[in-house]
Every structure is written in structure tokens, then in C-alpha cells.
Scaffold this motif. Sequence first.
Motif, PDB file in Angstrom:
ATOM      1  N   GLN A  23       0.813  -1.214   0.000  1.00 16.55           N
ATOM      2  CA  GLN A  23       0.000   0.000   0.000  1.00 16.55           C
ATOM      3  C   GLN A  23       0.849   1.267   0.000  1.00 16.55           C
ATOM      4  O   GLN A  23       0.332   2.359   0.253  1.00 16.55           O
ATOM      5  CB  GLN A  23      -0.950  -0.002   1.192  1.00 16.55           C
ATOM      6  CG  GLN A  23      -1.851  -1.233   1.240  1.00 16.55           C
ATOM      7  CD  GLN A  23      -3.091  -1.028   2.064  1.00 16.55           C
ATOM      8  OE1 GLN A  23      -4.158  -0.785   1.541  1.00 16.55           O
ATOM      9  NE2 GLN A  23      -2.938  -1.138   3.377  1.00 16.55           N
ATOM     10  N   GLN A  32      -3.874  -0.546  -5.373  1.00 20.40           N
ATOM     11  CA  GLN A  32      -2.607  -1.127  -4.917  1.00 20.40           C
ATOM     12  C   GLN A  32      -1.704  -1.570  -6.078  1.00 20.40           C
ATOM     13  O   GLN A  32      -0.754  -2.310  -5.858  1.00 20.40           O
ATOM     14  CB  GLN A  32      -2.882  -2.331  -4.010  1.00 20.40           C
ATOM     15  CG  GLN A  32      -3.610  -1.979  -2.728  1.00 20.40           C
ATOM     16  CD  GLN A  32      -4.094  -3.210  -1.976  1.00 20.40           C
ATOM     17  OE1 GLN A  32      -4.312  -4.261  -2.559  1.00 20.40           O
ATOM     18  NE2 GLN A  32      -4.294  -3.072  -0.683  1.00 20.40           N
ATOM     19  N   ASN A  66      -6.691  -4.574  -5.794  1.00 21.09           N
ATOM     20  CA  ASN A  66      -7.019  -4.083  -4.453  1.00 21.09           C
ATOM     21  C   ASN A  66      -7.599  -5.218  -3.616  1.00 21.09           C
ATOM     22  O   ASN A  66      -8.578  -5.850  -4.003  1.00 21.09           O
ATOM     23  CB  ASN A  66      -8.037  -2.941  -4.507  1.00 21.09           C
ATOM     24  CG  ASN A  66      -8.255  -2.317  -3.144  1.00 21.09           C
ATOM     25  OD1 ASN A  66      -7.304  -1.959  -2.464  1.00 21.09           O
ATOM     26  ND2 ASN A  66      -9.502  -2.182  -2.736  1.00 21.09           N
ATOM     27  N   THR A  67      -6.966  -5.489  -2.488  1.00 25.72           N
ATOM     28  CA  THR A  67      -7.477  -6.474  -1.539  1.00 25.72           C
ATOM     29  C   THR A  67      -6.848  -6.185  -0.191  1.00 25.72           C
ATOM     30  O   THR A  67      -6.092  -5.212  -0.031  1.00 25.72           O
ATOM     31  CB  THR A  67      -7.169  -7.908  -2.009  1.00 25.72           C
ATOM     32  OG1 THR A  67      -7.887  -8.834  -1.189  1.00 25.72           O
ATOM     33  CG2 THR A  67      -5.682  -8.226  -1.928  1.00 25.72           C
ATOM     34  N   HIS A  68      -7.148  -7.013   0.808  1.00 29.09           N
ATOM     35  CA  HIS A  68      -6.508  -6.844   2.114  1.00 29.09           C
ATOM     36  C   HIS A  68      -5.006  -7.105   1.960  1.00 29.09           C
ATOM     37  O   HIS A  68      -4.608  -8.085   1.316  1.00 29.09           O
ATOM     38  CB  HIS A  68      -7.119  -7.817   3.121  1.00 29.09           C
ATOM     39  CG  HIS A  68      -6.705  -7.550   4.534  1.00 29.09           C
ATOM     40  ND1 HIS A  68      -5.473  -7.932   5.026  1.00 29.09           N
ATOM     41  CD2 HIS A  68      -7.350  -6.928   5.555  1.00 29.09           C
ATOM     42  CE1 HIS A  68      -5.377  -7.569   6.286  1.00 29.09           C
ATOM     43  NE2 HIS A  68      -6.506  -6.953   6.636  1.00 29.09           N
ATOM     44  N   SER A  72      -3.319 -10.888   0.506  1.00 28.06           N
ATOM     45  CA  SER A  72      -2.838 -10.751  -0.866  1.00 28.06           C
ATOM     46  C   SER A  72      -1.694 -11.723  -1.161  1.00 28.06           C
ATOM     47  O   SER A  72      -1.386 -11.981  -2.328  1.00 28.06           O
ATOM     48  CB  SER A  72      -2.373  -9.312  -1.105  1.00 28.06           C
ATOM     49  OG  SER A  72      -1.798  -9.156  -2.375  1.00 28.06           O
ATOM     50  N   MET A 105      -8.839 -11.780  -5.469  1.00 25.81           N
ATOM     51  CA  MET A 105      -8.732 -10.650  -4.539  1.00 25.81           C
ATOM     52  C   MET A 105     -10.074 -10.297  -3.904  1.00 25.81           C
ATOM     53  O   MET A 105     -10.124  -9.860  -2.753  1.00 25.81           O
ATOM     54  CB  MET A 105      -8.148  -9.418  -5.248  1.00 25.81           C
ATOM     55  CG  MET A 105      -9.084  -8.713  -6.193  1.00 25.81           C
ATOM     56  SD  MET A 105      -8.259  -7.352  -7.043  1.00 25.81           S
ATOM     57  CE  MET A 105      -9.680  -6.607  -7.888  1.00 25.81           C
ATOM     58  N   ALA A 109     -10.538 -10.518   0.187  1.00 19.39           N
ATOM     59  CA  ALA A 109     -10.601  -9.216   0.864  1.00 19.39           C
ATOM     60  C   ALA A 109     -11.546  -9.262   2.061  1.00 19.39           C
ATOM     61  O   ALA A 109     -11.300  -8.616   3.085  1.00 19.39           O
ATOM     62  CB  ALA A 109     -11.052  -8.143  -0.122  1.00 19.39           C
ATOM     63  N   GLY A 112      -9.716 -10.897   5.329  1.00 15.45           N
ATOM     64  CA  GLY A 112      -8.621 -10.229   6.038  1.00 15.45           C
ATOM     65  C   GLY A 112      -9.065  -9.403   7.227  1.00 15.45           C
ATOM     66  O   GLY A 112      -8.468  -9.500   8.314  1.00 15.45           O
ATOM     67  N   ASP A 113     -10.083  -8.579   7.057  1.00 10.68           N
ATOM     68  CA  ASP A 113     -10.519  -7.702   8.154  1.00 10.68           C
ATOM     69  C   ASP A 113     -10.966  -8.475   9.393  1.00 10.68           C
ATOM     70  O   ASP A 113     -10.498  -8.184  10.498  1.00 10.68           O
ATOM     71  CB  ASP A 113     -11.645  -6.778   7.668  1.00 10.68           C
ATOM     72  CG  ASP A 113     -11.119  -5.659   6.784  1.00 10.68           C
ATOM     73  OD1 ASP A 113      -9.891  -5.447   6.770  1.00 10.68           O
ATOM     74  OD2 ASP A 113     -11.927  -5.002   6.106  1.00 10.68           O
TER      75      ASP A 113
END
Length: 305
Positions: A23, A32, A66-68, A72, A105, A109, A112-113
Motif C-alpha cells: 500500500q 494497490q 485491491n485487496t486486504h 494478498s 482478490m 478481501a 482479512g478484516d
Amino acid sequence: MAEEIKLSKQTRLAVWWRHQFLQGSWNYERMQNGGWCYAMIPAIKALYSSQEDQSAALKRHLEFYNTHPYVSAPVIGVTLALEEERANGAAVDDAAIQGVKVGMMGPLAGVGDPVFWFTIRPILGALGASMALSGSIVGPILFFVAWNIIRMAFLWYTQEFGYNVGTSIAKDLSGGMLGKITEGASILGMFIIGALVERWVSIKFTPVVSTVQQSEGAYIDWDALPAGTEGIKSALEQYASLGATGLNQAKVTTLQGNLDQLVPGLAAVGLTMLCCWLLKKNVSPIVIILALFAVGICGRFFGFM
């Protein structure tokens, strides 16, 4: 016959180290992509000897991504395997590589959170904070060291897992496994994104469609409430039975309320589809973002949003 090209462990370690700065050059257009391309450079140099092939690979990996940042790692592992097979003459084209990236991705994604931001990090933070509150300097050090060990180890081992799995996928090109994986991952990714549209996209139309005076008993008569805590208790009880429409004597129906009754999230879906259509027509994402800002500001100023 030319010798088969293999990515060494040293090269994969270089990719792993660079991938931690995914990032570092995040942007609103391709997100990203800069950090991803930066991570891939050691592998590209090892796989392709000609400047033309290296330039093509760099361009290929500057597409949207774009992903966590932590989940990734398996995506970049699979991509390394596909690039390796391509460098050895396999029929892996740009669309296949980008399709696997985009397809993976999206679903990852959402993993990850909850795992990192909402589970591991709060647990380690609570442990470190409890030790720090007792006066121990070990608390913040423990949090910093443990978090980075877990993070870096996860990035390395999941990258290696993706690399090993990706090699077997690429070797089964004749059986169509790569196409099936790409198609399945893309469908799952689009399903996840579609399900989250209503949550991510917020748009509300404020024009009033109708205003109806409600009959007595259908709303809370604030002037008739007793004083003090009894009044608060009575208001809460009436609100529980009447709902939000009972707060005022006048029942106001807005355009957004009618749309929500028809299909909840209809405006958000419509806006998302419009943006997708504009992107398909090669309209720049920056232009779309600026247009959304302009429409939002005008809508707020003129009172229709």
C-alpha cells in the motif's frame, strides 16, 4: 531444449519483502497496483531476460488491484507460478493472469478484516495493554514483536502455498483447470462485491413526496408527557409500539422511502451499474470520482440528496 526457468527461494523472499509495502503507493484509480508491481519486479527480472518482455510484464501488473494487504500473499504466490510457467513457454496470457488476480482478490478481501483487524490485533493489543497498565514495558514490545512475527510469517507461508498450488494449476492447462479456476473465482468475486454494494454505496434522495397529518394516538404527544423520568419512560414505551413514524404528528414520506419500499438499495445498485457502464466505455475513474463529488455537492446544496 532450453533449460527450465525456476524462481529461486532468494527471489521469492525478495518478492515477499517488497510485498509488505503493497500500500506504499495506493491511489484512487488503480489502488494497490503500484505496490503490487514493485513486489513483482525481482521475479520479472529473474524470469525475463529481454527488456521488451520485462516492460510487457510491468505493464501487465500495473492493472487495477485491491485487496486486504495480508491475504494478498496467496494471490501473489499463484501469480508467481503463472508467470514462471509463461516464461517457460506455457500458454498463459495476460487475461488469464489478470483474471486469477481479480477473481481471488475479491473473496479474500472479506477474510482479512475479520481475521487480522477484528481478531488477532485486538487480542494482542489487549494483552499488551494489560501488561502496560501493570507497569511492565514488556506489554508494548510484546504487541509489536508478536504482531509482526505473525504478519510476516503469514505473508511468507501463504505466498509459498499459493506458489506451489499455482504451479499445479498452470501445468494442467490442457485440462482447462486454469479456465475453470479463473471463471469460478471471478463469479465468486462478483457475487461478494454485488452483495456488498448496498453496504458500501450510500445514496439517499431527500425530496418529500407527501406529508400526512396522523390521527391522535398514532404519534407521541410530547406536550402531554409527564415530567421527569416518567415522561422519558412513557416516550420510550410509545416509541417501541409506534415506531419511527410516531415521533411527529406529520408523517413525511420521502422519495428515498418509496424506493426502499420498492427495492431496498435500488439507488445504490443503479449508481454502481452506471459507474460500471462508464468504465466499460473507457471513461477515466478519476473523471467518475470527480463527477460523483460534483453531483453530491450539488445535491446537498439544492436539497435533493
